[in-house]
Design a protein around this motif. Structure first.
Motif, PDB file in Angstrom:
ATOM      1  N   ILE A   1      18.624 -20.442  -0.710  1.00 10.98           N
ATOM      2  CA  ILE A   1      17.316 -20.176  -0.100  1.00 10.98           C
ATOM      3  C   ILE A   1      16.586 -19.211  -1.020  1.00 10.98           C
ATOM      4  CG2 ILE A   1      16.085 -19.332   1.926  1.00 10.98           C
ATOM      5  CD1 ILE A   1      18.695 -19.709   3.504  1.00 10.98           C
ATOM      6  N   ASN A   2      15.424 -19.605  -1.460  1.00 14.14           N
ATOM      7  CA  ASN A   2      14.623 -18.739  -2.322  1.00 14.14           C
ATOM      8  C   ASN A   2      13.568 -18.028  -1.498  1.00 14.14           C
ATOM      9  OD1 ASN A   2      15.483 -19.450  -5.243  1.00 14.14           O
ATOM     10  ND2 ASN A   2      15.239 -21.450  -4.233  1.00 14.14           N
ATOM     11  N   ILE A   3      13.580 -16.707  -1.530  1.00 16.39           N
ATOM     12  CA  ILE A   3      12.572 -15.916  -0.818  1.00 16.39           C
ATOM     13  C   ILE A   3      11.515 -15.478  -1.817  1.00 16.39           C
ATOM     14  CG2 ILE A   3      12.122 -13.774   0.409  1.00 16.39           C
ATOM     15  CD1 ILE A   3      14.748 -14.010   1.774  1.00 16.39           C
ATOM     16  N   LEU A   4      10.281 -15.838  -1.535  1.00 15.72           N
ATOM     17  CA  LEU A   4       9.134 -15.441  -2.340  1.00 15.72           C
ATOM     18  C   LEU A   4       8.367 -14.358  -1.602  1.00 15.72           C
ATOM     19  CD1 LEU A   4       7.827 -18.963  -3.402  1.00 15.72           C
ATOM     20  CD2 LEU A   4       9.476 -17.508  -4.609  1.00 15.72           C
ATOM     21  N   ARG A   5       7.811 -13.466  -2.331  1.00 15.77           N
ATOM     22  CA  ARG A   5       6.980 -12.413  -1.739  1.00 15.77           C
ATOM     23  C   ARG A   5       5.573 -12.552  -2.293  1.00 15.77           C
ATOM     24  NH1 ARG A   5       9.070  -7.940   0.126  1.00 15.77           N
ATOM     25  NH2 ARG A   5      10.590  -9.432   0.916  1.00 15.77           N
ATOM     26  N   TYR A   6       4.583 -12.567  -1.401  1.00 16.86           N
ATOM     27  CA  TYR A   6       3.194 -12.694  -1.826  1.00 16.86           C
ATOM     28  C   TYR A   6       2.446 -11.423  -1.483  1.00 16.86           C
ATOM     29  CZ  TYR A   6       3.882 -17.686  -2.520  1.00 16.86           C
ATOM     30  OH  TYR A   6       4.317 -18.904  -2.988  1.00 16.86           O
ATOM     31  N   ARG A   7       1.546 -11.026  -2.368  1.00 16.06           N
ATOM     32  CA  ARG A   7       0.686  -9.894  -2.065  1.00 16.06           C
ATOM     33  C   ARG A   7      -0.662 -10.150  -2.686  1.00 16.06           C
ATOM     34  NH1 ARG A   7       3.001  -5.072  -6.005  1.00 16.06           N
ATOM     35  NH2 ARG A   7       2.396  -6.023  -8.004  1.00 16.06           N
ATOM     36  N   LYS A   8      -1.673  -9.495  -2.133  1.00 20.91           N
ATOM     37  CA  LYS A   8      -3.037  -9.698  -2.625  1.00 20.91           C
ATOM     38  C   LYS A   8      -3.251  -8.945  -3.938  1.00 20.91           C
ATOM     39  CE  LYS A   8      -5.307 -10.585   1.773  1.00 20.91           C
ATOM     40  NZ  LYS A   8      -6.385 -10.153   2.694  1.00 20.91           N
ATOM     41  N   ILE A   9      -3.901  -9.631  -4.878  1.00 22.70           N
ATOM     42  CA  ILE A   9      -4.276  -9.011  -6.158  1.00 22.70           C
ATOM     43  C   ILE A   9      -5.780  -9.171  -6.287  1.00 22.70           C
ATOM     44  CG2 ILE A   9      -3.992  -9.035  -8.651  1.00 22.70           C
ATOM     45  CD1 ILE A   9      -1.275 -10.292  -8.247  1.00 22.70           C
ATOM     46  N   GLY A  10      -6.535  -8.088  -6.095  1.00 19.33           N
ATOM     47  CA  GLY A  10      -7.991  -8.173  -6.081  1.00 19.33           C
ATOM     48  C   GLY A  10      -8.440  -8.992  -4.899  1.00 19.33           C
ATOM     49  N   ASN A  11      -9.332 -10.009  -5.142  1.00 23.77           N
ATOM     50  CA  ASN A  11      -9.821 -10.872  -4.075  1.00 23.77           C
ATOM     51  C   ASN A  11      -9.062 -12.181  -4.001  1.00 23.77           C
ATOM     52  OD1 ASN A  11     -11.814  -9.053  -3.305  1.00 23.77           O
ATOM     53  ND2 ASN A  11     -13.242  -9.794  -4.896  1.00 23.77           N
ATOM     54  N   SER A  12      -7.977 -12.329  -4.770  1.00 23.74           N
ATOM     55  CA  SER A  12      -7.193 -13.559  -4.751  1.00 23.74           C
ATOM     56  C   SER A  12      -5.760 -13.236  -4.434  1.00 23.74           C
ATOM     57  CB  SER A  12      -7.286 -14.299  -6.097  1.00 23.74           C
ATOM     58  OG  SER A  12      -6.766 -13.469  -7.110  1.00 23.74           O
ATOM     59  N   SER A  13      -5.009 -14.278  -4.092  1.00 24.36           N
ATOM     60  CA  SER A  13      -3.602 -14.108  -3.761  1.00 24.36           C
ATOM     61  C   SER A  13      -2.773 -14.679  -4.875  1.00 24.36           C
ATOM     62  CB  SER A  13      -3.253 -14.821  -2.438  1.00 24.36           C
ATOM     63  OG  SER A  13      -3.947 -14.198  -1.389  1.00 24.36           O
ATOM     64  N   GLY A  14      -1.726 -13.988  -5.270  1.00 21.21           N
ATOM     65  CA  GLY A  14      -0.846 -14.490  -6.306  1.00 21.21           C
ATOM     66  C   GLY A  14       0.565 -14.116  -5.995  1.00 21.21           C
ATOM     67  N   ALA A  15       1.531 -14.858  -6.516  1.00 22.72           N
ATOM     68  CA  ALA A  15       2.932 -14.567  -6.297  1.00 22.72           C
ATOM     69  C   ALA A  15       3.364 -13.471  -7.227  1.00 22.72           C
ATOM     70  CB  ALA A  15       3.767 -15.822  -6.517  1.00 22.72           C
TER      71      ALA A  15
END
Length: 452
Positions: A435-449
């Motif tokens: 199972i791969n857990i990814l974490r996402y967070r906001k960078i400026g006004n866009s979202s990136g992994a």
């Protein structure tokens, strides 16, 4: 004989061809009670039927509005018909004719020039209606209730001009309570019903049968009621003998993705994925004493798998295939029974699909690792970290892992699962993977992994 039959046919033909505007004023002198007039069928050849309380009270019958006094006569006939009519003496004053000392239970043919008017006189004396007892008939059928009314109230007969026997209805009323199915409220409701009978028979039959215990009230007849002398009697409680059932089935654990397949066009039901939990409800009338739900492998119920002697049944379908369910209610000795609707329950083959990535970041999208499944009746799942430490365990496939251990979200990376499961079709699953857990967070006004 032939001559009398010819005369009869001539009388009928003349009557049927007479104009509807021709009418006479008939009065019965001396009767203490209202004379009751009925309009018989045209095929009888009679204009009216008069019922007299007692013909002995009538001194004469007056016939007014006659058109041709010089060409007027009255014939009287019995049950043999008008072909055997004999002339009756009359007296005429102006445009009114008088029949003295008239006879009851006889037919009268009035010839007035080219017009004819026919009537029958019923003498009610000796035909009085009375009731002494009301009780259930000893032998009952499943589709009707039979009632015995002890008393007097035989047929009141009169005869057409052709001599055909006819019956004058007494309109004897029989009132009782019963049950009727209420679709709106999904229950049986108590209703009062009244049936009418032409005369007392042995027994009086009522359809549908009584669905609840009830008293029976008999009243009548219409002649006595008109004269203010009606008779009424109420019975003691008569037990219901009618059998009727209605059923309902509810799946209590229906998954949202099964909803479109749940109800078929004919109203039968599909279970979808196992385990499918159902509650079956039966609503029955008072005479149902034996209750049985049946589960079979065929719609004809030739091979009944299970029988449950319960009014309501909760059952879990955990095997693949089609099953048929119905309810049968019967009376004390099993001589009468009623069958409810047949429900078709379909349980699909098992399936297990396992995702390998999710992102428990609380954004409402893919926050929980969950398997896709169908018809799994056994399930166990373990979650481990890369060092083999158990982080989570669950044993219901509809649950999942939110990515937490001891209340804290684990770090992004690779984790491992082991699953053991069994399907309703008997298929066994033993799977393991990452199972791969990814974490996402906001960078400026866009979202990136971004890994942390």
């Amino acid at each position: 004989m032939k001559n009398k039959e010819f005369i009869l046919l001539m009388i009928l033909a003349a009557f049927l061809s007479a104009t509807e505007s021709y009418a006479l004023d008939i009065e019965f002198s001396g009767s203490r009670h209202t004379v009751i007039k009925d309009k018989p069928e045209a095929s009888t050849g009679l204009n009216d039927v008069f019922t007299i309380y007692d013909i002995k009270e009538v001194s004469f019958i007056s016939i007014g509005n006659i058109i041709a006094p010089s060409d007027f006569r009255v014939l009287i006939y019995s049950n043999l018909g008008g072909g055997y009519a004999i002339e009756q003496p009359v007296s005429i004053t102006g445009t009114t004719a008088f029949i003295h000392n008239p006879k009851g239970d006889m037919g009268y043919i009035v010839e007035d020039g080219g017009n004819r008017y026919c009537f029958w006189v019923v003498d009610y004396a000796g035909k009085h209606f009375d009731i002494s007892s009301i009780e259930a008939y000893p032998e009952q059928d499943c589709d009707m209730t039979k009632i015995t009314v002890i008393g007097s109230g035989d047929q009141i007969r009169y005869y057409s001009v052709s001599g055909r026997q006819c019956t004058l209805s007494r309109n004897i009323e029989l009132s009782y309570n019963t049950l009727e199915w209420d679709n709106e409220n999904n229950c049986y409701s108590l209703v009062e019903k009244t049936d009418g009978f032409e005369y007392l028979q042995t027994p009086l039959t009522l359809r549908p049968p009584f669905y609840c215990n009830t008293t029976v009230t008999v009243s009548g007849d219409r002649f006595l009621k008109t004269w203010g002398l009606g008779k009424t009697l109420e019975s003691s409680i008569i037990e219901a003998n009618g059998i009727d059932v209605n059923t309902e089935a509810v799946q209590t654990n229906l998954a949202p993705d099964d909803a479109s397949n749940m109800i078929k066009s004919d109203g039968t039901m599909l279970g979808g994925s196992a385990p499918a939990d159902f509650t079956f409800y039966a609503y029955v009338t008072d005479a149902v004493l034996h209750n049985e739900w049946q589960i079979a492998d065929d719609p004809e119920f030739e091979y009944v798998r299970y029988r449950f002697n319960e009014r309501d049944l909760t059952y879990t379908f955990d095997q693949e295939g089609k099953f048929y369910v119905r309810f049968i209610g019967s009376n004390a000795d099993g001589s009468c029974e009623a069958t409810g609707e047949t429900y078709e329950i379909g349980i699909g083959a098992s399936d297990l699909r396992i995702p390998n990535v999710f992102s428990p970041d609380g954004d409402g999208v893919n926050d929980t690792w969950k398997v896709g499944y169908r018809s799994l009746v056994e399930f166990k799942c373990w979650i481990f970290d890369r060092n083999g430490h158990q982080l989570f365990y669950f044993d219901r496939p509809e649950l999942g892992w939110d990515g937490k251990h001891h209340g804290k979200t684990v770090s992004p990376g690779v984790y491992y699962y082991v699953i053991e499961a069994k399907g309703a079709d008997g298929k066994k699953y033993k799977k393991g993977g990452d199972i791969n857990i990814l974490r996402y967070r906001k960078i400026g006004n866009s979202s990136g992994a971004s890994g942390e």
